[in-house]
Design a protein around this motif. Structure first.
Motif, PDB file in Angstrom:
ATOM      1  N   VAL A  88      79.720  30.664  63.555  1.00 63.20           N
ATOM      2  CA  VAL A  88      78.559  31.423  63.482  1.00 63.20           C
ATOM      3  C   VAL A  88      78.144  31.760  64.842  1.00 63.20           C
ATOM      4  CG1 VAL A  88      76.782  29.616  63.192  1.00 63.20           C
ATOM      5  CG2 VAL A  88      76.450  32.197  61.970  1.00 63.20           C
ATOM      6  N   LEU A  89      77.607  33.163  64.702  1.00 59.99           N
ATOM      7  CA  LEU A  89      77.094  33.626  66.047  1.00 59.99           C
ATOM      8  C   LEU A  89      75.496  33.716  65.906  1.00 59.99           C
ATOM      9  CD1 LEU A  89      78.194  36.002  68.790  1.00 59.99           C
ATOM     10  CD2 LEU A  89      75.925  36.557  67.686  1.00 59.99           C
ATOM     11  N   LEU A  90      74.682  33.166  66.558  1.00 61.03           N
ATOM     12  CA  LEU A  90      73.037  33.539  66.386  1.00 61.03           C
ATOM     13  C   LEU A  90      72.572  34.100  67.824  1.00 61.03           C
ATOM     14  CD1 LEU A  90      72.511  29.906  65.092  1.00 61.03           C
ATOM     15  CD2 LEU A  90      72.664  32.022  63.618  1.00 61.03           C
ATOM     16  N   ARG A  91      71.580  34.951  67.666  1.00 58.09           N
ATOM     17  CA  ARG A  91      70.748  35.081  68.715  1.00 58.09           C
ATOM     18  C   ARG A  91      69.186  34.429  68.408  1.00 58.09           C
ATOM     19  NH1 ARG A  91      69.647  40.724  72.120  1.00 58.09           N
ATOM     20  NH2 ARG A  91      68.905  39.639  73.974  1.00 58.09           N
ATOM     21  N   LEU A  92      68.927  33.606  69.172  1.00 58.59           N
ATOM     22  CA  LEU A  92      67.946  32.738  69.214  1.00 58.59           C
ATOM     23  C   LEU A  92      66.681  33.363  69.784  1.00 58.59           C
ATOM     24  CD1 LEU A  92      69.478  29.175  69.301  1.00 58.59           C
ATOM     25  CD2 LEU A  92      69.068  30.548  67.235  1.00 58.59           C
ATOM     26  N   ASP A  93      65.479  32.843  69.795  1.00 58.68           N
ATOM     27  CA  ASP A  93      64.462  33.305  70.574  1.00 58.68           C
ATOM     28  C   ASP A  93      64.011  32.732  71.986  1.00 58.68           C
ATOM     29  OD1 ASP A  93      63.469  30.958  69.587  1.00 58.68           O
ATOM     30  OD2 ASP A  93      61.704  31.966  68.294  1.00 58.68           O
ATOM     31  N   GLY A  94      64.925  31.733  72.391  1.00 54.67           N
ATOM     32  CA  GLY A  94      64.887  31.179  73.628  1.00 54.67           C
ATOM     33  C   GLY A  94      66.116  30.590  74.067  1.00 54.67           C
ATOM     34  N   PRO A  95      66.113  30.437  75.387  1.00 53.45           N
ATOM     35  CA  PRO A  95      67.474  30.317  76.048  1.00 53.45           C
ATOM     36  C   PRO A  95      68.053  28.784  75.605  1.00 53.45           C
ATOM     37  CG  PRO A  95      65.571  30.011  77.701  1.00 53.45           C
ATOM     38  CD  PRO A  95      64.927  30.448  76.410  1.00 53.45           C
ATOM     39  N   VAL A  96      69.621  28.677  75.511  1.00 53.85           N
ATOM     40  CA  VAL A  96      70.103  27.541  75.221  1.00 53.85           C
ATOM     41  C   VAL A  96      71.370  27.371  76.223  1.00 53.85           C
ATOM     42  CG1 VAL A  96      71.647  26.545  73.534  1.00 53.85           C
ATOM     43  CG2 VAL A  96      69.861  28.369  72.935  1.00 53.85           C
ATOM     44  N   GLU A  97      71.327  26.148  76.340  1.00 56.13           N
ATOM     45  CA  GLU A  97      72.476  25.722  77.360  1.00 56.13           C
ATOM     46  C   GLU A  97      73.711  26.342  76.794  1.00 56.13           C
ATOM     47  OE1 GLU A  97      72.751  21.647  78.212  1.00 56.13           O
ATOM     48  OE2 GLU A  97      74.658  21.623  78.881  1.00 56.13           O
ATOM     49  N   GLY A  98      74.512  26.996  77.709  1.00 51.96           N
ATOM     50  CA  GLY A  98      75.456  27.594  77.132  1.00 51.96           C
ATOM     51  C   GLY A  98      75.673  28.984  76.742  1.00 51.96           C
ATOM     52  N   HIS A 117      81.097  15.792  59.755  1.00 54.65           N
ATOM     53  CA  HIS A 117      81.249  14.624  59.212  1.00 54.65           C
ATOM     54  C   HIS A 117      82.371  14.811  57.908  1.00 54.65           C
ATOM     55  CE1 HIS A 117      79.790  12.289  55.297  1.00 54.65           C
ATOM     56  NE2 HIS A 117      80.155  11.393  56.009  1.00 54.65           N
ATOM     57  N   LYS A 118      82.398  15.563  57.111  1.00 55.00           N
ATOM     58  CA  LYS A 118      83.815  15.703  56.269  1.00 55.00           C
ATOM     59  C   LYS A 118      84.090  17.165  56.292  1.00 55.00           C
ATOM     60  CE  LYS A 118      83.039  11.611  53.630  1.00 55.00           C
ATOM     61  NZ  LYS A 118      84.352  11.001  53.632  1.00 55.00           N
ATOM     62  N   GLY A 119      83.520  18.262  57.116  1.00 54.65           N
ATOM     63  CA  GLY A 119      84.089  19.588  56.931  1.00 54.65           C
ATOM     64  C   GLY A 119      83.530  20.609  56.234  1.00 54.65           C
ATOM     65  N   CYS A 120      82.559  20.235  55.498  1.00 57.65           N
ATOM     66  CA  CYS A 120      81.845  21.448  54.780  1.00 57.65           C
ATOM     67  C   CYS A 120      81.485  22.303  55.617  1.00 57.65           C
ATOM     68  CB  CYS A 120      80.648  20.739  53.856  1.00 57.65           C
ATOM     69  SG  CYS A 120      81.162  19.721  52.343  1.00 57.65           S
ATOM     70  N   PRO A 121      81.351  23.637  55.230  1.00 58.09           N
ATOM     71  CA  PRO A 121      80.729  24.719  56.148  1.00 58.09           C
ATOM     72  C   PRO A 121      79.368  24.706  56.300  1.00 58.09           C
ATOM     73  CG  PRO A 121      82.292  25.539  54.658  1.00 58.09           C
ATOM     74  CD  PRO A 121      82.183  24.207  54.165  1.00 58.09           C
ATOM     75  N   VAL A 122      78.912  24.708  57.350  1.00 61.91           N
ATOM     76  CA  VAL A 122      77.230  24.418  57.369  1.00 61.91           C
ATOM     77  C   VAL A 122      76.706  26.022  57.442  1.00 61.91           C
ATOM     78  CG1 VAL A 122      77.318  22.380  58.773  1.00 61.91           C
ATOM     79  CG2 VAL A 122      77.373  24.826  60.054  1.00 61.91           C
ATOM     80  N   ASN A 123      75.385  26.110  56.886  1.00 60.09           N
ATOM     81  CA  ASN A 123      74.665  27.520  56.815  1.00 60.09           C
ATOM     82  C   ASN A 123      73.579  27.281  57.547  1.00 60.09           C
ATOM     83  OD1 ASN A 123      76.585  28.590  54.768  1.00 60.09           O
ATOM     84  ND2 ASN A 123      75.473  26.808  53.326  1.00 60.09           N
TER      85      ASN A 123
END
Ligand code: FES
Length: 170
Positions: A74-84, A101-107
């Motif tokens: 997943v690609l996100l555009r956040l509201d503040g700078p992030v390392e990387g 943990h066990k590979g379930c897709p996070v949301n």
């Protein structure tokens, strides 16, 4: 030449042979270590265009697969700078969606600003390089390395090992 004179000569040859073998083995080991370390970043990874920078407002969320169809990200555009992060304010980031943990897709949960696993509720902070904040997992989410090319956001590598893999490129 007597038998006694030949033995020392043969013995030296064997030592030289063993020494050469050890040197070749060490060089091979070093080379293979070098390859695996660079593979964890961008070497050998495909370049995949994910979005146009002009289409990414703050809060944008785009799901894609990387480095292959079995690896949701997943690609996100956040509201503040992030390392990387990339983009004008280093606010554009991407992560593997496979929970460590066990590979379930996070949301992505915009209200909590967290990537949350629906299986056992591990939460990962996209503003902190995908670090795990709470839950069953033992490490953060692998971060997808992004690059900006002529206004296009491209995925070009992975930092960290994707869940369930011994190497990121299969
Ligand atoms: S699989 Fe994600 S917390 Fe268990």
């Amino acid at each position: 030449m007597s038998k006694g004179a030949k033995k020392p000569g043969l013995s030296v040859d064997r030592r030289q042979l063993l020494s050469m073998g050890a040197a070749v083995g060490a060089a091979g080991l070093a080379a293979s270590k070098g390859i695996s370390q660079s593979a964890a970043q961008t070497s050998g990874f495909p370049t995949v265009q994910v979005a146009q920078l002009s289409d990414l407002a703050v809060g944008a969320e785009i799901e894609f697969d990387y480095p292959d169809a079995d690896s949701p990200a997943v690609l996100l555009r956040l509201d503040g700078p992030v390392e990387g992060g990339i983009g004008p304010d280093q606010t554009i980031v991407a992560y593997s969606r496979l929970c460590t943990h066990k590979g379930c897709p996070v949301n992505y949960n915009a209200a909590h600003r967290m990537l949350i696993c629906p299986c056992h509720w591990s939460s990962f902070d996209p503003a902190k390089k995908g670090r795990m904040i709470i839950g069953q997992a033992s490490q953060g989410l692998p971060q997808i390395t992004l690059r900006l090319t002529n206004g296009a956001v491209e995925a070009v590598g992975v930092e960290g090992l994707i869940y369930g893999r011994q190497q990121n490129i299969l």
